[in-house]
Design a protein around this motif. Sequence first.
Motif, PDB file in Angstrom:
ATOM      1  N   GLY A 157       0.775  -1.231   0.000  1.00  8.95           N
ATOM      2  CA  GLY A 157       0.000   0.000   0.000  1.00  8.95           C
ATOM      3  C   GLY A 157       0.803   1.276   0.000  1.00  8.95           C
ATOM      4  N   ASP A 158       2.110   1.198  -0.291  1.00  5.71           N
ATOM      5  CA  ASP A 158       2.928   2.411  -0.361  1.00  5.71           C
ATOM      6  C   ASP A 158       3.125   2.754  -1.836  1.00  5.71           C
ATOM      7  OD1 ASP A 158       4.807   4.408  -0.322  1.00  5.71           O
ATOM      8  OD2 ASP A 158       6.138   3.428   1.104  1.00  5.71           O
ATOM      9  N   PRO A 159       2.482   3.813  -2.327  1.00  2.00           N
ATOM     10  CA  PRO A 159       2.574   4.120  -3.757  1.00  2.00           C
ATOM     11  C   PRO A 159       3.957   4.568  -4.210  1.00  2.00           C
ATOM     12  CG  PRO A 159       1.455   5.893  -2.580  1.00  2.00           C
ATOM     13  CD  PRO A 159       1.658   4.791  -1.592  1.00  2.00           C
ATOM     14  N   VAL A 160       4.811   4.943  -3.262  1.00  2.00           N
ATOM     15  CA  VAL A 160       6.158   5.420  -3.618  1.00  2.00           C
ATOM     16  C   VAL A 160       7.163   4.281  -3.679  1.00  2.00           C
ATOM     17  CG1 VAL A 160       8.014   7.001  -2.939  1.00  2.00           C
ATOM     18  CG2 VAL A 160       5.608   7.653  -2.584  1.00  2.00           C
ATOM     19  N   ALA A 161       6.961   3.262  -2.855  1.00  2.00           N
ATOM     20  CA  ALA A 161       7.948   2.185  -2.735  1.00  2.00           C
ATOM     21  C   ALA A 161       7.952   1.305  -3.984  1.00  2.00           C
ATOM     22  CB  ALA A 161       7.645   1.345  -1.492  1.00  2.00           C
ATOM     23  N   HIS A 162       9.134   1.076  -4.512  1.00  2.00           N
ATOM     24  CA  HIS A 162       9.287   0.228  -5.690  1.00  2.00           C
ATOM     25  C   HIS A 162       8.906  -1.213  -5.362  1.00  2.00           C
ATOM     26  CE1 HIS A 162      11.083  -1.636  -9.231  1.00  2.00           C
ATOM     27  NE2 HIS A 162      11.688  -2.478  -8.406  1.00  2.00           N
ATOM     28  N   GLY A 163       8.104  -1.824  -6.248  1.00  2.00           N
ATOM     29  CA  GLY A 163       7.761  -3.228  -6.107  1.00  2.00           C
ATOM     30  C   GLY A 163       6.811  -3.563  -4.983  1.00  2.00           C
ATOM     31  N   ALA A 164       6.232  -2.551  -4.336  1.00  3.69           N
ATOM     32  CA  ALA A 164       5.393  -2.806  -3.161  1.00  3.69           C
ATOM     33  C   ALA A 164       4.128  -3.576  -3.535  1.00  3.69           C
ATOM     34  CB  ALA A 164       5.007  -1.492  -2.493  1.00  3.69           C
ATOM     35  N   PHE A 165       3.652  -4.379  -2.584  1.00  2.83           N
ATOM     36  CA  PHE A 165       2.372  -5.052  -2.752  1.00  2.83           C
ATOM     37  C   PHE A 165       1.248  -4.019  -2.761  1.00  2.83           C
ATOM     38  CE2 PHE A 165       4.602  -8.650  -0.492  1.00  2.83           C
ATOM     39  CZ  PHE A 165       4.568  -9.542  -1.561  1.00  2.83           C
ATOM     40  N   GLU A 166       0.097  -4.410  -3.327  1.00  2.00           N
ATOM     41  CA  GLU A 166      -1.112  -3.618  -3.107  1.00  2.00           C
ATOM     42  C   GLU A 166      -1.457  -3.687  -1.627  1.00  2.00           C
ATOM     43  OE1 GLU A 166      -2.790  -1.786  -5.367  1.00  2.00           O
ATOM     44  OE2 GLU A 166      -1.172  -2.295  -6.758  1.00  2.00           O
ATOM     45  N   ARG A 167      -2.073  -2.625  -1.136  1.00  2.00           N
ATOM     46  CA  ARG A 167      -2.433  -2.600   0.277  1.00  2.00           C
ATOM     47  C   ARG A 167      -3.399  -3.747   0.601  1.00  2.00           C
ATOM     48  NH1 ARG A 167      -6.302  -0.805   3.899  1.00  2.00           N
ATOM     49  NH2 ARG A 167      -5.549   0.328   5.729  1.00  2.00           N
ATOM     50  N   LYS A 168      -3.044  -4.506   1.618  1.00  3.74           N
ATOM     51  CA  LYS A 168      -3.916  -5.588   2.035  1.00  3.74           C
ATOM     52  C   LYS A 168      -3.661  -5.885   3.510  1.00  3.74           C
ATOM     53  CE  LYS A 168      -0.612  -8.874   0.008  1.00  3.74           C
ATOM     54  NZ  LYS A 168      -0.450  -9.964  -0.980  1.00  3.74           N
ATOM     55  N   ILE A 169      -4.681  -6.449   4.117  1.00  8.35           N
ATOM     56  CA  ILE A 169      -4.572  -6.854   5.514  1.00  8.35           C
ATOM     57  C   ILE A 169      -4.326  -8.353   5.540  1.00  8.35           C
ATOM     58  CG2 ILE A 169      -5.759  -6.993   7.728  1.00  8.35           C
ATOM     59  CD1 ILE A 169      -7.331  -4.511   6.916  1.00  8.35           C
ATOM     60  N   VAL A 170      -3.206  -8.738   6.148  1.00 10.62           N
ATOM     61  CA  VAL A 170      -2.769 -10.135   6.131  1.00 10.62           C
ATOM     62  C   VAL A 170      -2.637 -10.628   7.564  1.00 10.62           C
ATOM     63  CG1 VAL A 170      -0.955 -11.726   5.399  1.00 10.62           C
ATOM     64  CG2 VAL A 170      -1.531  -9.746   3.972  1.00 10.62           C
ATOM     65  N   ASP A 171      -3.162 -11.807   7.811  1.00 12.72           N
ATOM     66  CA  ASP A 171      -2.992 -12.422   9.137  1.00 12.72           C
ATOM     67  C   ASP A 171      -1.679 -13.207   9.145  1.00 12.72           C
ATOM     68  OD1 ASP A 171      -4.606 -12.977  11.742  1.00 12.72           O
ATOM     69  OD2 ASP A 171      -3.692 -14.893  11.196  1.00 12.72           O
ATOM     70  N   VAL A 172      -0.760 -12.780   9.978  1.00  8.56           N
ATOM     71  CA  VAL A 172       0.571 -13.394  10.042  1.00  8.56           C
ATOM     72  C   VAL A 172       0.701 -14.113  11.387  1.00  8.56           C
ATOM     73  CG1 VAL A 172       3.057 -12.991   9.916  1.00  8.56           C
ATOM     74  CG2 VAL A 172       1.482 -11.513   8.628  1.00  8.56           C
ATOM     75  N   PRO A 173       0.925 -15.427  11.382  1.00 11.60           N
ATOM     76  CA  PRO A 173       1.080 -16.156  12.654  1.00 11.60           C
ATOM     77  C   PRO A 173       2.273 -15.645  13.451  1.00 11.60           C
ATOM     78  CG  PRO A 173       0.689 -17.672  10.827  1.00 11.60           C
ATOM     79  CD  PRO A 173       0.946 -16.333  10.219  1.00 11.60           C
TER      80      PRO A 173
END
Length: 815
Positions: free
Chosen positions: A585-601
């Motif tokens: 979700g960072d429009p400036v960062a190169h190669g960034a993922f689309e903004r999403k909410i991820v559950d991380v164990p």
Amino acid sequence: GAARPATPPWDDGGPTRLPTSRPSPAPGSGLDVTIHPADVPLSASGREVGERYQLLGEIGRGGMGRILKARDNEIRREVAVKVLLAPGGRSSEGQIRRFWTEVKALGRLEHPSIIPIHDVGRLGTGELFYVMKKLGGRTLSEILASLKTGDRAARAEFTRARLLTTLQQIAYAVAFAHAHGVIHRDIKPANIMVGQYGEAILIDWGLAKLLEGERAVVESGQSVPLSAGGTASGTITGTPQYMSPEATEGQPDLLTARSDVYGLGAVLYEILTGQPPYPDLGFVPTVMRVRQGLFDPPRKRAPDMNISPVLEELCLTAMARDPGDRPLAKELADELGRVLEGAKERERRTAEAKARVRAGRQAMDRWKTLKVELQTAEAESKRLGKEVPAWAPVEEKTSIWALEDRVSELKIEAVSAFEEAEADFLRALGEVPDDREARSALASLYFARFGEAERARDSEGQRYYRRLVARYDDGVWQRVLEGNGTLEVTSMPEEVAVSLAKYETRHRIIRPSPPKLLGTTPISRFEIPIGSYLLTFHRRGQPDVLRPVLVGRTDAVVIHVDLPPGSAVGDDFIYIPGGPAILGGDPVAHGAFERKIVDVPGFAIARFPVTCDEYLTFLNAVAADDIERARCHVPRARAQEGHYWRFDETDGGFRYPERTPGGQNWTGQLPVNGVSFDDALAYAAWVRAQTGAPVRLPTEREWEKAARGVDGRFFPWGDQFDPTFCKMKESRRAAYPEPEPVGAFETDRSPYGVRDMAGGIRELCVSEPSEEPVVRGGCWSDTGLFCRLAFRHITQRTFVNTGLGFRLVKDIERS
């Protein structure tokens, strides 16, 4: 029988002559003409009544007469015939006087809103009659009763403007009557007929008063004795609820044209409020209240009817106790016209506003659809861009270029749709500034942009659109803007002390405020403002566990943390509790993922990247068994050559040089660099073999969550960058940037306390789901763009670089 006079007495133009004695035994007509039942019944034209008029039955009846439906055979039209009632076969003098008063009044008045008389005569029984236009439609009284019951059809047909137009027509008719010397004296909703084609007719002129030398005849079957001490004498006629105060005195000489204006005002009162000015308390109590003028102003009587001050003032002026304070009927009609002109303009503006709101909503829906399509196209464009290498031929890139062009078009279309929606809603408010639908739609549109700015962590955009939402909000969005949510906290094990601190920005750095103790787990649900917080779990003899929390708008947040023993985590690792986090979700960062909410164990991550000393221990341990295998993992400038560290034959181990390539002291606390993904995997395998700890390289989701926390910040310390916050190219005043020992920059600390994730050394991680190497974070020689935590760059397993290192994570067994 006796001969009929050549000229009927009602055509002589003079006053009605009342007989001093009634002929007998024939029923009297009340006129100076003898009526014999055997006479041929005539109409005024001299023809027999039956020849011209075909009577079709009774259609109505009042106190003075009955109304017959008839057909005029000469003109071939339907008419109404009003026949004077003659109880017992005889008409009283009063009845005859009122009948001829009505005939003479209507005979004077030729006006579209006054019913015309076509003919007059007598039946064979001696009953007087006149022929008039047959009316259709309903009385205003019936219409107001339908509106009061909530009849939808009536509400749709008879708007306030329609009713005011009807009253204006009647007021002009009354003004016309006054100009011709006639006062109606009984103006009320029941005496106003409303046709289906907009006609408005004032009926029942039986109580009319003729002026200009005509002898006024006033009769009533009901009288009210005046109070003691009163000087007037006589009887009272009319309907008390609509009667002027002077009409209640029973003195006909007090009645003027302004008395009719009072009746018009009383009708206006009922149109505005849905109720007559006075409740029907019975004849005498109602008359007494009328004399005292005891009625509530319209807006007080009906506060929910949206009555304008102008209409209320017009109504109150028309109903003034002093007749001299009332306007003339024509003045009242003219003023109603001015009000209606304003109402028509308001109606036009309202209709235009509704049309603009409809168009705006269509544009807003189109904008939302375009935004979804744009996000899909952008994601697909990025995906294809990663799959096609830069050196691929043009033919393989045309599909990507076409998609990129479509992305550009969608951006333009989305901006245009937003601007169109905004313009339509603003135009609607230009027509009707207080239009609630337009205000609500505009507030909704701006709130959508506010949400975009909030997700993008655009603080300026958030402030700008928040103000716009508040400007047009009528209370719907206030609670959403305040954003209070709820928080509930549990843990395993239970009865663990928990403190809460709100994150606040100071000097561009997000820091927790002084913590407040919540109690021990479980913590029951409590209300909490929107924002980012830090929970700290305190256990005696164990390291604290930090758990960042994001409370979204009106969110009900439930936090559960499994607390592993400190021995399972280790001193050099930090526990990252499982749960959702905002990634990308960072429009400036190169190669960034689309903004999403991820559950991380949950997992544990090393506090610092692997240092030179730690890597040297690994390298020498491998060299002790297999020197050639160890040489494959020596830090180097290129994949197969340019080794920085040399093997010392004298003591049988590797040594890093005293100086870095830039001439700085090379210490063991520098992050190891010049290693590949395969080197990092080998190091992790060696640590596992030596310690038995379940260590490995982090996935990029784990790395990003450990670096950013859960609120989607762009850097470990917040959303704004400064070179002094982390180790990067411009952090020091030096001719050439050089690496520095881990932990040298205190600000480069994640919400969990993990260090050096924005700068210092680029870190190798495992991409998902391909499990290929990916690089995250920046290094000492990078610009600020590489320090953004959403930055990611896919690399190859054997690729090495002087700014490339890594850190480990440890799996934590979940309870």
